[in-house]
Design a protein around this motif. Structure first.
Motif, PDB file in Angstrom:
ATOM      1  N   ILE A 177       0.854  -1.264  -0.039  1.00  0.00           N
ATOM      2  CA  ILE A 177       0.183  -0.213  -0.064  1.00  0.00           C
ATOM      3  C   ILE A 177       0.841   1.277  -0.234  1.00  0.00           C
ATOM      4  O   ILE A 177       1.712   1.331   0.796  1.00  0.00           O
ATOM      5  N   ASP A 178       0.537   2.236  -0.760  1.00  0.00           N
ATOM      6  CA  ASP A 178       0.750   3.286  -0.787  1.00  0.00           C
ATOM      7  C   ASP A 178      -0.379   4.650  -1.044  1.00  0.00           C
ATOM      8  O   ASP A 178      -0.698   4.734  -2.246  1.00  0.00           O
ATOM      9  N   HIS A 179      -0.737   4.816   0.114  1.00  0.00           N
ATOM     10  CA  HIS A 179      -2.308   5.373  -0.164  1.00  0.00           C
ATOM     11  C   HIS A 179      -2.094   6.758  -1.030  1.00  0.00           C
ATOM     12  O   HIS A 179      -3.147   7.047  -1.529  1.00  0.00           O
ATOM     13  N   TYR A 180      -0.987   7.343  -1.462  1.00  0.00           N
ATOM     14  CA  TYR A 180      -1.138   8.304  -2.274  1.00  0.00           C
ATOM     15  C   TYR A 180      -1.585   8.073  -3.894  1.00  0.00           C
ATOM     16  O   TYR A 180      -1.929   8.702  -4.574  1.00  0.00           O
ATOM     17  N   LEU A 181      -1.175   6.684  -3.880  1.00  0.00           N
ATOM     18  CA  LEU A 181      -1.772   5.780  -5.308  1.00  0.00           C
ATOM     19  C   LEU A 181      -3.238   5.906  -5.366  1.00  0.00           C
ATOM     20  O   LEU A 181      -3.773   5.567  -6.543  1.00  0.00           O
ATOM     21  N   GLY A 182      -3.876   5.947  -4.254  1.00  0.00           N
ATOM     22  CA  GLY A 182      -5.144   5.892  -4.174  1.00  0.00           C
ATOM     23  C   GLY A 182      -5.841   7.410  -4.427  1.00  0.00           C
ATOM     24  O   GLY A 182      -7.058   7.123  -4.491  1.00  0.00           O
ATOM     25  N   LYS A 183      -5.057   8.228  -4.415  1.00  0.00           N
ATOM     26  CA  LYS A 183      -5.667   9.542  -4.165  1.00  0.00           C
ATOM     27  C   LYS A 183      -6.313   9.995  -5.931  1.00  0.00           C
ATOM     28  O   LYS A 183      -5.489   9.730  -6.889  1.00  0.00           O
ATOM     29  N   GLU A 184      -7.421  10.611  -5.865  1.00  0.00           N
ATOM     30  CA  GLU A 184      -8.143  11.021  -7.186  1.00  0.00           C
ATOM     31  C   GLU A 184      -7.001  11.624  -8.091  1.00  0.00           C
ATOM     32  O   GLU A 184      -6.941  11.059  -9.443  1.00  0.00           O
ATOM     33  N   MET A 185      -6.485  12.704  -7.747  1.00  0.00           N
ATOM     34  CA  MET A 185      -5.713  13.610  -8.703  1.00  0.00           C
ATOM     35  C   MET A 185      -4.470  12.621  -9.250  1.00  0.00           C
ATOM     36  O   MET A 185      -3.702  12.971 -10.090  1.00  0.00           O
ATOM     37  N   VAL A 186      -3.611  11.965  -8.180  1.00  0.00           N
ATOM     38  CA  VAL A 186      -2.586  11.193  -8.517  1.00  0.00           C
ATOM     39  C   VAL A 186      -2.943  10.296  -9.789  1.00  0.00           C
ATOM     40  O   VAL A 186      -2.261   9.936 -10.606  1.00  0.00           O
ATOM     41  N   GLN A 187      -4.210   9.746  -9.543  1.00  0.00           N
ATOM     42  CA  GLN A 187      -4.549   8.631 -10.520  1.00  0.00           C
ATOM     43  C   GLN A 187      -5.038   9.425 -11.882  1.00  0.00           C
ATOM     44  O   GLN A 187      -4.871   8.781 -12.951  1.00  0.00           O
ATOM     45  N   ASN A 188      -5.322  10.516 -11.807  1.00  0.00           N
ATOM     46  CA  ASN A 188      -5.404  11.522 -12.947  1.00  0.00           C
ATOM     47  C   ASN A 188      -4.330  11.837 -13.900  1.00  0.00           C
ATOM     48  O   ASN A 188      -4.764  12.191 -14.861  1.00  0.00           O
TER      49      ASN A 188
END
Length: 488
Positions: A177-188
């Motif tokens: 898990i790296d919770h930053y990879l679950g953030k909407e704008m990171v995935q954007n």
């Protein structure tokens, strides 16, 4: 139509802060949205002698305010079971196996098991070994393990930890898990880069001057001071969150938008990350530690820190990713505690036009800004003629603000909610592959070793609370004729 996921989730560390703040609310959101219905159960394990009834009350407390009817919370919590468990005691795993099997049958789960290791990494190997030897892993469904950071404290310890886990779980079943990879704008980031011809064609060293990534935190170390003394900002933030974002910003286009191809693209980008010599570290990296200021205490005055601590709470650096498209483009990164504001922001600074026909006008760089936190938004800074007589220039912004109603905002999946569902559905692109960690640790180890040799002779503390870090961070960009675009 939403798929009804069938899963038995076993949380090691079920009484901890992470479970109560993040995991239980995230699982509840999946339940509310229909991804989880009748065919799921959760076993929480820890050393505390709790009962199922007490555990369910804790779960309901953790989701307080997230439901309209008490019956919904009660029904959800009824799927939760507790086992007092010593992770080093083989007999406890026998009890866990019997409970898991009974719940699998009761809820008709089909043998799907998701093991969440929400505790100290020193127990990961022991837990995984027992899960296999005591046949808690099934043969009829999937067996996947989610592990939290920190994944090691250097390449050697991370390799040892990975070897321990891989004895029981193949790489495709390990979800780091790296919770930053679950953030909407990171995935954007991928959508922006590869879904728009204007950016896809210009995302290279012919058009990009530099890229800037800021992860700033307004809070200090708080109750994490004991851990922070052993980690520091370099290990806590740069090695994982920052480098994962850098990989997404600098990777080449994947062959397809599949887990394998996305991960391969990220791995290749991180393999091209220039590893610095001690002297190059001195030239390209800055470290800092917050001192007292603006009515706040300094790091050395925090509980559980040493009076002469040399632990860095701030890091800024210049990275180079030497791929064909990105070679020569400096990527500036910074992260710190007790900064002026809490924000995660990316600025892509484009080069000036090669020939300024407006000789008397000082044109500014075009800048694409991706605001990740606290308010997701996009902004493109452009040069434009001012309205009126003459031909003067000013900068204007094309903005995409996600102006959401409270209901829409509540519907946005929290990072852990997204990632837990991804693990259930075996979508691995938003988790770190072992080869990504190998590359990031090699890079970070070189910096850490240089600092341990004290090549930069830095004196702490060197920035005030509620500032944007030490002056040396600004000087780092000024040497290249650049400046931080984000100066709140």
């Amino acid at each position: 139509m939403k798929k009804n996921e069938k899963a038995l989730v076993i949380i090691f560390g079920g009484t901890g802060d992470l479970a109560q703040r993040k995991l239980y609310p995230s699982i509840f959101q999946l339940y509310k949205k229909g991804y989880l219905k009748e065919n799921f159960a959760v076993i929480g394990t820890a050393r505390r002698p709790w009962t199922d009834e007490y555990y369910r009350e804790v779960v309901k407390d953790s989701i307080d305010g997230m439901y309209d009817e008490q019956t919904v919370a009660t029904e959800f919590a009824s799927h939760f079971y507790y086992q007092s468990h010593n992770v080093t005691d083989t007999n406890h795993y026998k009890t866990l196996q019997a409970l898991a099997q009974s719940l699998d049958e009761k809820y008709q789960i089909g043998g799907n098991r998701l093991f969440y290791l929400a505790m100290s990494p020193r127990f990961f190997g022991t837990i995984c070994d027992h899960l296999k030897s005591q046949q808690i892993m099934t043969e009829t469904g999937y067996n996947r393990v989610i592990v939290e950071k920190p994944f090691g404290r250097d390449l050697a310890s991370a390799t040892e930890l990975n070897d321990e886990i891989s004895k029981s779980f193949p790489e495709e079943d390990v979800f780091r898990i790296d919770h930053y990879l679950g953030k909407e704008m990171v995935q954007n980031i991928a959508a922006l880069r590869f879904g728009n011809s204007i950016f896809n064609s210009m995302w290279n060293n012919r058009y990009i001057s530099n890229i800037q990534v800021t992860l700033s935190e307004a809070l200090g170390v708080e109750e994490r001071a004991g851990y922070y003394e052993t980690a520091g900002a370099l290990r806590d933030m740069i090695q994982n969150h920052v480098l994962q974002i850098v990989a997404l910003l600098t990777m080449s286009a994947p062959v397809s938008f599949t887990d394998t191809d996305i991960r391969n693209a990220k791995i290749n980008a991180l393999k091209c990350l220039k590893i610095y010599s001690p002297e190059e570290v001195k030239e390209n990296f800055v470290r800092g530690q917050y001192g007292p200021g603006n009515g706040l205490i300094g790091y050395r005055e925090e509980a559980q820190t040493a009076e002469d601590s040399m632990t860095e709470t701030f890091v800024a650096g210049k990275l180079m990713v030497n791929t064909m498209d990105m070679a020569g483009v400096p990527i500036y990164v910074r992260t710190g505690k007790r900064m002026k504001t809490k924000a995660t922001r990316i600025d892509v600074v484009f080069k000036q036009v090669p020939n300024n026909v407006f000789e008397d006008s000082d044109l500014r760089h075009d800048v694409l800004t991706i605001n990740v936190d606290p308010e997701p938004s996009l902004s493109l800074q452009l040069n434009s003629k001012t309205i009126g007589q003459g031909f003067d220039f000013d900068t204007h912004h094309l903005n995409l603000d996600y102006k959401l109603s409270p209901e829409q905002r509540a519907a946005i999946p929290e990072a852990y909610e997204k990632l837990i569902l991804d693990a259930m559905q075996c979508r691995a692109s938003n988790f770190a592959h072992w080869k990504e960690l190998q590359c990031s640790w090699k890079f970070v180890d070189a910096i850490r070793q240089a600092w341990d040799q004290n090549v930069d002779q830095v004196a702490f503390p060197n920035y005030d609370c509620a500032s944007m870090g030490p002056k040396a961070s600004d000087d780092l960009l000024a040497k290249d004729g650049n400046h931080w675009e984000f100066n709140c």
